[in-house]
Design an enzyme around this catalytic site. Structure first.
Site, PDB file in Angstrom:
ATOM      1  N   GLU B  85       2.293 -13.783   2.775  1.00 18.77           N
ATOM      2  CA  GLU B  85       1.503 -14.490   1.764  1.00 18.77           C
ATOM      3  C   GLU B  85       1.178 -15.915   2.193  1.00 18.77           C
ATOM      4  OE1 GLU B  85       3.791 -12.296   1.125  1.00 18.77           O
ATOM      5  OE2 GLU B  85       2.639 -10.834  -0.014  1.00 18.77           O
ATOM      6  N   HIS B 154       7.393  -7.229  -9.828  1.00 19.04           N
ATOM      7  CA  HIS B 154       6.033  -6.723 -10.006  1.00 19.04           C
ATOM      8  C   HIS B 154       5.522  -6.989 -11.420  1.00 19.04           C
ATOM      9  CE1 HIS B 154       7.216  -4.503  -6.413  1.00 19.04           C
ATOM     10  NE2 HIS B 154       6.025  -3.999  -6.276  1.00 19.04           N
TER      11      HIS B 154
HETATM   12  C1  LIG Z   1       6.328 -10.687  -0.246  1.00 15.19           C
HETATM   13  C2  LIG Z   1       5.829  -9.324  -0.506  1.00 15.19           C
HETATM   14  N1  LIG Z   1       4.523  -9.066  -0.359  1.00 15.19           N
HETATM   15  C3  LIG Z   1       4.044  -7.840  -0.621  1.00 15.19           C
HETATM   16  C4  LIG Z   1       4.868  -6.837  -1.028  1.00 15.19           C
HETATM   17  C5  LIG Z   1       4.316  -5.445  -1.355  1.00 15.19           C
HETATM   18  N2  LIG Z   1       4.792  -4.503  -0.378  1.00 15.19           N
HETATM   19  C6  LIG Z   1       5.864  -3.739  -0.627  1.00 15.19           C
HETATM   20  S1  LIG Z   1       6.300  -2.822   0.684  1.00 15.19           S
HETATM   21  C7  LIG Z   1       5.017  -3.416   1.599  1.00 15.19           C
HETATM   22  C8  LIG Z   1       4.835  -2.956   2.997  1.00 15.19           C
HETATM   23  C9  LIG Z   1       6.069  -3.136   3.803  1.00 15.19           C
HETATM   24  O1  LIG Z   1       5.878  -2.647   5.087  1.00 15.19           O
HETATM   25  P1  LIG Z   1       7.031  -2.703   6.161  1.00 15.19           P
HETATM   26  O2  LIG Z   1       7.566  -4.088   6.220  1.00 15.19           O
HETATM   27  O3  LIG Z   1       6.506  -2.131   7.404  1.00 15.19           O
HETATM   28  O4  LIG Z   1       8.199  -1.837   5.564  1.00 15.19           O
HETATM   29  P2  LIG Z   1       8.161  -0.287   5.204  1.00 15.19           P
HETATM   30  O5  LIG Z   1       7.769  -0.193   3.767  1.00 15.19           O
HETATM   31  O6  LIG Z   1       7.210   0.376   6.126  1.00 15.19           O
HETATM   32  O7  LIG Z   1       9.566   0.176   5.384  1.00 15.19           O
HETATM   33  C10 LIG Z   1       4.275  -4.325   0.863  1.00 15.19           C
HETATM   34  C11 LIG Z   1       3.069  -5.019   1.359  1.00 15.19           C
HETATM   35  C12 LIG Z   1       6.221  -7.161  -1.192  1.00 15.19           C
HETATM   36  N3  LIG Z   1       7.108  -6.268  -1.611  1.00 15.19           N
HETATM   37  N4  LIG Z   1       6.672  -8.397  -0.915  1.00 15.19           N
END
Ligand SMILES: Cc1ncc(C[n+]2csc(CCOP(=O)(O)OP(=O)(O)O)c2C)c(N)n1
Ligand SMILES: Cc1ncc(C[n+]2csc(CCOP(=O)(O)OP(=O)(O)O)c2C)c(N)n1
Ligand SMILES: [Mg+2]
Ligand SMILES: [Mg+2]
Lengths: 357, 351, 351, 357
Positions: B85, B154
């Site tokens: 962000e 959320h």
């Molecule tokens: C600070 C933040 N921004 C956005 C999100 C929304 N979000 C939840 S999971 C995710 C993707 C995460 O991807 P990754 O780090 O590759 O982990 P994975 O879910 O693939 O295990 C996002 C964008 C969040 N939880 N926290």
């Protein structure tokens, strides 16, 4: 040409996708039987995951983040830690948490919308789930710093995803681990996707492991679907940390076989072929084949264990389903050790309202 | 400055209206569809508008607010960002300072805190810092608020973090038509705007929203319902409960005026003051915690400027001074119709 | 909860008082020296207290608040951090969660915004998130406010970003004695505290502050001056101008009561309400921009709970709704004695 | 052992501390006369810096951040950019800014507490000073992204210090530069200190250049007191950027010869010997010796130029000192393009108050 510095990122794999050794196994696994309990845990997690998804589909759980395909990485990480170490998960490393004593029912409580899911009976000092991506990497660094200052022989392990490795908090964690030579292991679980964004769009870096170079950390890339590679990588990282030799970034190459969460539909953004290919690297058949070849596992054992897993998971699900919703005052009761007067007045009003309605 | 009624006369603005495709005025749309429609309109008519955020591209956003936009405008107009962000906020400020009009998305309210620094230290200061040499025409879209049974972080109502910040505009639509008109205005405004989207009512109902590129003013409150006995002031998703409370009050013979603040900063206090001058009573309803929530500013203005009009103490019906609980309890946290009705009756009984 | 007078009875608290060296009660000290004294007391008596921040070590902090501490307690108790506020905040939360009591320093108010995320998403939630399993006994010290002819971003009054945040305590001392007692209380409190330090009055005057380890309560306002005609409510550096205004008003026969809020969150509204019940008039003075500043909350409480006591509209004398300008103009931004006096006279003339 | 990736960080130096070539000079400097105008700018900046410090000491300027010792790095960076490129300085790169057209009087206005110092007559599109460390690195990345999307042949250059390279914004900038292959040059000006914190305490990384590896960027370390190395490093980085080959992190090794700012007292935290040693690497005598050896410079020229610099700087100082304070309404007038009614009311009240007092 004068060279100021050079670096090399090593990659570890011991069992190929077919379960056959692709390199000499580390000494710790000279006896394949040492892998058996871990394999059984992997199966248990998969049962838990399957049933949790089903529970969500029938409306009995909120949004749930599956760990399908990550079992070797998660179990290997959890198995490499000592009870007194501190674990800082993101939100889907149930396998690692189960190895540390977290109850499946606690996972369900959390995704079921109940804070008590974070009140782990065991381990009391681990961090809870962290929805804000990678922020817990810095908390783990803070924990590691506390251990170092108090001269405690403990270390901190944090997990994030491929997406999470773009987060500034991840960078801050590796920067401080390097600056203070902290006993910290940063596990980057690269499952190919951050919701709909592929690994390739996150960064121009060839590996995610190499991010550790920015902080002067040790770096390692391992096959995250090969439990042996995971265990060996974690052994090196935790030993270094315990020896006062500082932090490591390990990248685990795995794949998210399910949607991002139950609220997601991955068909919108990735191809079926890619997923099909990924199933061929599934960590479970791989280890099963190896153990079967070592005469340590067979269909009968699998069947008995699957049944056992089913029963255990069902008991956990029932415990979750039978839990009573917290009373309204619960939302006030854990905010401050010493709640202010105005807050207590609001609490009383909320209770009164509850009685009326 | 004066009140705009529920369907106010719209300011004509925006460029290149000749490029408009005929408005499909025959299909009612939801609030979130109105957001997509506004984004598409402005992207078509202004090349400098780009959309960026996590998963806004091929996935169309986790709420589908940007659905179809990348397919339509290409991946140089709709950019998936790395997962950070701080990155989104900083890139947005940089692009805006160099003549683009970025519309950034924070995926959820709870993830926008790392953006505070770039907003407060830079976005809102570029113009004043450089005496007008640079400025920052950016919009930050933020799905906002609770009540959708989502996971932790959320469901936050965090507008009060921004309402004390000079140089910022803070907008929160509560109907499809206002979502469309206010988003167009936000994108066209040459200064930074935070555009909060009450996600609980993203799909609450549909209405006809002509795709005519007409923006709404960014500095008026909307009177959604006229009334004589008491003024109910609210914004965002709580407009729903507040209107329901007005219905209930009407059943009991109490005529409640309902005002949707819509733009929190700058606040159109005149519309509220005019109403309270008539009714003498005011209940402020919001989702955020009570203490130092934005409702405090409205009550403060009443204490300063409408004291002689007030027949009863001001009432605030708000979230409690706690974090919104996980979803098993969240509906007990959010202000309910009952709580609004009770407060209104207390105000009617007083003085 | 009741008012504490200017020199209130102190709560006995803190551990290991037997380890105390004899208090040097014979040398008056400044506000910033009182901060150093409190840090030293608590570090000596509680091993789990560590100080961290940029330049807090050998340099003793850019304002000298931590002067001598690293020399005295070693570099494992006083840690220079890498130059990143996100890092400071995140490490602090992690250390606090694992049983330490970190006292972190943000070098200036304008650099604390990157800390918002770890404070709002984690520090204030650990306890409620884990149902008490973990908690976060941290203090964040922040030199605060304008008027020292400093460069850009060194002069901000940004407390309103935090006053709506559940689970937080927000403290701002305005005298050496309160700086000492409130900082001890902040460090001992098992929950997160933001401790704003009004840098303009760091060295305004000296007073005797016994080094006795006695903390002050974290939930009371201080009546600095008794009065019958009007109540002046303020905090931080503006206490200076407000007391001066009270002097000026006294010359004109107006008896002003002056209240230093001292702890903004939780607010001791009772003390303010009791005063206004007697005076019927209230002027709120603060440095931050007016709109949605914390003064709004106090005015709102008055509109809710003291309406029948008010003889005149509430007045707010504040910074303008702009950024504090660079220093050639900054004194024209800050509320002046003249502005406070004028508002008080308006209130006296009204009603 | 399987190797996933390898990296190498090159170091550039052409003129040793004594001004003698330590390597073959790049083709661009085959004629040493090309260095002459840049050397003169270095001397000009030093005059400006000396007089600005004096101005602060006599109470006529606010806190001022000296650039003493950074002249080669700053001038070299500014000289390597095109007018249409965008520069994002931190707060002490006056040399780079002067090369781009910023007036010395504007620098003085800024440190003198007047926003008009940021209203550069030239270049209109550059970012202004950024006190919040490294945040401007991300704005530069945003600018570079705008250029790329609009297919403009421009690039963005941002500076930060050794301390600034710990800032999460710096990491975010390099991460996005890699993810989007941006025309961005991140200049890390390593002057050994971040106020009182030495470079060694910022990070465990051996070089600051290697941080670029984390984002897949090009990385380079140069002797920042050698103008030729600075120019050659910048040439490589800007050429890559213009060729669509993405971003570079360059670390410039220099030293902060003055206190951090006029509000600082460096004797509290660093040794006199260290500073004495650093003076031996002063970029100005080094280049002077080289140019003198090339018969391009002598004492007479130096004296005449010093006089000229003095006059020019004095004229700028006078312009600053004679500037009238802005009227009170200035604090309201640049906040919004379209100011809200309440703000206009406050503006009117402030003007009325001003007239009364
Ligand atoms: C600070 C933040 N921004 C956005 C999100 C929304 N979000 C939840 S999971 C995710 C993707 C995460 O991807 P990754 O780090 O590759 O982990 P994975 O879910 O693939 O295990 C996002 C964008 C969040 N939880 N926290
Ligand atoms: C975000 C932020 N935190 C803290 C400061 C206070 N501060 C100003 S300069 C400085 C040190 C900067 O060191 P470095 O990046 O090495 O640059 P240098 O001053 O040495 O050129 C600090 C901590 C700041 N300006 N911004
Ligand atoms: Mg992933
Ligand atoms: Mg430096």
């Amino acid at each position: 040409m004068t060279v100021a510095a050079t670096f090399e990122i090593e990659y570890l794999q011991y069992l190929g996708p077919d379960g056959k050794p692709s390199a000499d196994l580390p000494a710790a696994f000279a006896d394949p039987a040492t892998l058996l309990p871990l394999f059984k845990e992997m199966l248990f997690v998969r049962t838990f995951d399957t049933k949790s998804i089903a529970l969500q589909r029938t409306g009995k759980l909120g949004t749930y983040a599956s760990c399908l395909g990550h079992e070797a990485t998660h179990i290997g990480i959890g198995a490499s830690m000592q009870p007194e170490d501190v674990f800082a998960p993101s939100y889907r490393e149930y396998g690692a948490q189960f190895m540390r004593g977290v109850h499946p029912r606690e996972v369900l409580m959390y995704w079921g919308g109940d804070e008590r899911g974070n009140d782990f009976e065991v381990p009391r000092h681990d961090f809870s789930w962290s929805v804000p991506i990678s922020t817990q990497c810095l908390h783990a660094a803070g924990a590691a710093l506390a251990f170092k200052l108090r001269r405690e022989p403990r270390l901190a392990v944090a997990c994030c995803g491929d997406g999470g490795s773009s987060k500034t908090d991840f960078y801050a964690a590796l920067n401080s681990a390097g600056a203070y030579t902290l006993p910290l292991v940063l596990c980057v679980i690269n499952n190919g996707w951050a919701i709909s964004v592929p690994r390739s769009a996150q960064t121009g870096a060839k590996t995610l492991a190499q991010k550790g170079i920015a902080g002067g950390l040790h770096c390692l890339q391992v096959d995250g679907n090969d439990l042996v590679a995971v265990m060996e990588g974690m052994r090196r990282a935790t030993e270094r940390a315990r020896n006062g030799d500082g932090g490591t970034v390990i990248e685990f190459l795995t794949y998210r076989l399910h949607d991002h969460t139950t609220a997601d539909d991955a068909r919108r953004y990735r191809s079926e072929e890619e997923v099909k290919e990924a199933w061929k690297r599934d960590p479970i058949p791989r280890l099963r084949a190896f153990l079967a070849a070592s005469k340590l596992w067979d269909e009968k054992k699998e069947k008995a264990w699957a049944e056992e897993c089913g029963k255990r998971v069902d008991a956990e699900i029932n415990a979750y389903l039978e839990s009573k919703v917290q009373p309204v005052e619960a939302m006030f009761d854990y905010l401050y050790a010493d709640p202010p007067a105005d807050l207590l007045a609001q609490r009383a009003a909320a209770i009164a309202l509850e009685k009326r309605t | 400055m004066s009140a705009a009624k529920a369907a106010p006369a719209k300011k004509a603005s925006g460029k290149a209206t000749e490029a408009a495709t005929p408005a499909k005025t025959d299909t009612p749309i939801t609030l979130i569809e109105a957001i997509t429609q506004a984004l598409a309109w402005e992207m078509r008519n202004d090349d400098s508008v780009v959309v960026l955020g996590e998963d806004v591209g091929v996935n169309g956003g986790v709420f589908r607010a940007t659905a179809g936009l990348q397919q339509r405008f290409g991946d140089e107009r709709v950019l998936d960002t790395p997962l950070d962000e701080t990155t989104i906020a900083g890139l947005t400020v940089g692009m805006a300072a160099q003549g683009m009009k970025p519309v950034a998305e924070a995926q959820f309210d709870g993830f926008m805190y790392p953006m505070v620094d770039h907003i407060v230290c830079h976005a809102v200061r570029l113009r004043t810092r450089t005496r007008g040499r640079l400025h920052c025409p950016m919009v930050l879209r933020v799905p906002w608020g609770g009540g959708i049974r989502a996971p932790e972080h959320h469901s936050e109502a965090n507008e009060a973090i921004f309402t004390n910040v000079p140089g910022l505009r803070v907008v929160m639509p509560s109907s499809p038509a206002r979502a469309y008109g206010l988003l167009l205005a936000a994108i066209r405004d040459p200064d930074p705007v935070i555009y909060f989207e009450p996600k609980r009512i993203y799909r609450q109902y549909k209405e006809l929203v002509p795709d005519d590129g007409e923006a709404l003013p960014l500095d008026v409150c909307y009177v959604l319902r006229d009334g004589d006995d008491i003024t109910l002031v609210t914004w965002g998703a709580q407009v729903k409960e507040t209107l329901e409370a007005a219905d209930r009050l009407a059943d009991e013979g109490i005529s409640a005026e309902v005002i949707d603040v819509a733009t929190l900063r700058p606040l159109d206090f005149d519309t509220i003051a005019e109403s309270v001058a008539r009714t003498g009573r005011c209940v402020i309803v919001h989702e955020a915690p009570k203490t130092a929530g934005f409702g405090a500013e409205i009550a403060a203005r009443l204490a300063e400027e409408s004291m002689y009009d007030l027949l009863a103490p001001v009432e605030r019906v708000t979230g409690y001074d706690t974090h919104i609980p996980l979803f098993r309890l969240e509906m007990k946290y959010l202000p309910s119709v009952d709580r609004v009705v009770a407060a209104a009756k207390r105000a009617m009984a007083a003085g």
